[in-house]
Design an enzyme around this catalytic site. Structure first.
Site, PDB file in Angstrom:
ATOM      1  N   GLU A  35      44.132  31.020  45.043  1.00 31.55           N
ATOM      2  CA  GLU A  35      44.069  29.575  45.282  1.00 31.55           C
ATOM      3  C   GLU A  35      45.464  29.008  45.046  1.00 31.55           C
ATOM      4  OE1 GLU A  35      41.345  26.985  43.217  1.00 31.55           O
ATOM      5  OE2 GLU A  35      39.661  28.264  43.758  1.00 31.55           O
ATOM      6  N   ASP A  37      41.971  17.334  37.872  1.00 32.89           N
ATOM      7  CA  ASP A  37      42.771  18.244  37.054  1.00 32.89           C
ATOM      8  C   ASP A  37      43.067  17.672  35.678  1.00 32.89           C
ATOM      9  OD1 ASP A  37      43.058  20.401  38.849  1.00 32.89           O
ATOM     10  OD2 ASP A  37      44.436  19.186  40.032  1.00 32.89           O
ATOM     11  N   TYR A  68      32.343  27.689  45.348  1.00 35.74           N
ATOM     12  CA  TYR A  68      33.014  27.399  44.083  1.00 35.74           C
ATOM     13  C   TYR A  68      32.061  26.577  43.214  1.00 35.74           C
ATOM     14  CZ  TYR A  68      37.020  26.135  41.069  1.00 35.74           C
ATOM     15  OH  TYR A  68      37.889  25.968  40.009  1.00 35.74           O
TER      16      TYR A  68
END
Length: 267
Positions: free
Chosen positions: A47, A58, A172
């Site tokens: 990734e 994040d 994911y």
């Protein structure tokens, strides 16, 4: 037509190990060499994160990596160009571009997908694009033989199943609600969530967000087909920043990164 590299990676008997790195952290050249090192260490899929000034999903570790990369002049366009260089150095595993929707929109969705396909990129993951609004981009990717990677979080069962059934490449699975980051313990409810998703999905499942130790990797491999490791690896890269910047000291830093990855995936 299925993406060949992705097909080979996801049909392997080995558990998937999917590391996340930020393009340009700490330099473009270091990113290329880190990618090759990760494949040597056992990575199944890479990734490659595009640095962004407002990365909503994040935590502080990847935000700091984005800041370092942006200060070095990295951009979406420059990050895409790193991939053919990685291929020239021997990288054979699939590369997934991880980018927020705003940079992608500014770049142009069709332009991105066309260029990505030409440059040896295998897939795309856009963490802030809701599933309900992703159909157009998913179709563009499909037309260009790119896997549009879906994120699924522990929300309503009906929604999780819908996402799982449409997913491409690998699914994911977000181990917890919130931002990325190292966690000492994972929420025990993650196991029921993974069971639900795995039963609904026709493709491999990989769990991420907070996986940071060999113990956690092994625990998750019993409930998913693979793991995504981001913040823990980005922390190690940050610790090696100065050594990675210099050609003379880079081999030592790369060896330290390889040792860290080996500690995660060795049984």
């Amino acid at each position: 037509m299925a993406n060949k590299r992705m097909e080979v990676a996801t049909k392997s008997d080995k558990p998937l190990f999917i590391p996340f790195i930020t393009a340009g952290d700490p330099t473009a050249e270091a990113t290329i060499e880190i990618a090759v090192t990760l494949e040597e260490a056992g990575a199944s899929i890479l990734e490659l994160g595009i640095p962004y000034s407002d990365p909503l999903a994040d935590g502080p570790t990847i935000q700091a990596a984005s800041k370092r990369a942006l200060q070095g002049g990295m951009s979406l366009e420059k990050a895409l160009q790193l991939v053919p260089e990685m291929r020239k150095r021997g990288l054979t595993i699939p590369v997934i571009i991880f980018t927020y929707f705003n940079p992608l929109l500014q770049y142009g969705e069709e332009r991105f997908v066309n260029e990505a396909a030409e440059l040896g990129i295998d897939g795309l993951l856009v963490p802030d694009l809701p599933f309900e609004e992703s159909e157009h981009l998913d179709q563009l990717c499909e037309q260009n033989d790119l896997a549009f990677i879906s994120l699924v979080a522990p929300t309503s069962k009906q929604r999780m199943i819908k996402i799982a059934q449409r997913a491409k490449g690998f699914l994911y699975c977000v181990s917890s609600l919130g931002v990325t980051g190292v966690r000492n313990e994972l929420d025990p409810r993650v196991y029921d969530f993974l069971k639900t998703v795995r039963e609904a999905s026709n493709i491999p499942t990989a769990v991420g967000f907070g996986i940071s130790s060999g113990e956690q990797v092994r625990a998750m491999q019993k409930h998913a087909d693979g793991v995504v490791v981001g913040s823990a690896l980005v922390t190690v890269i940050g610790e090696q920043e100065e050594a990675l910047k210099e050609k003379e000291t880079r081999p030592i830093a790369l060896r330290n990164i390889k040792t860290f990855v080996s500690s995660l995936i060795s049984s």
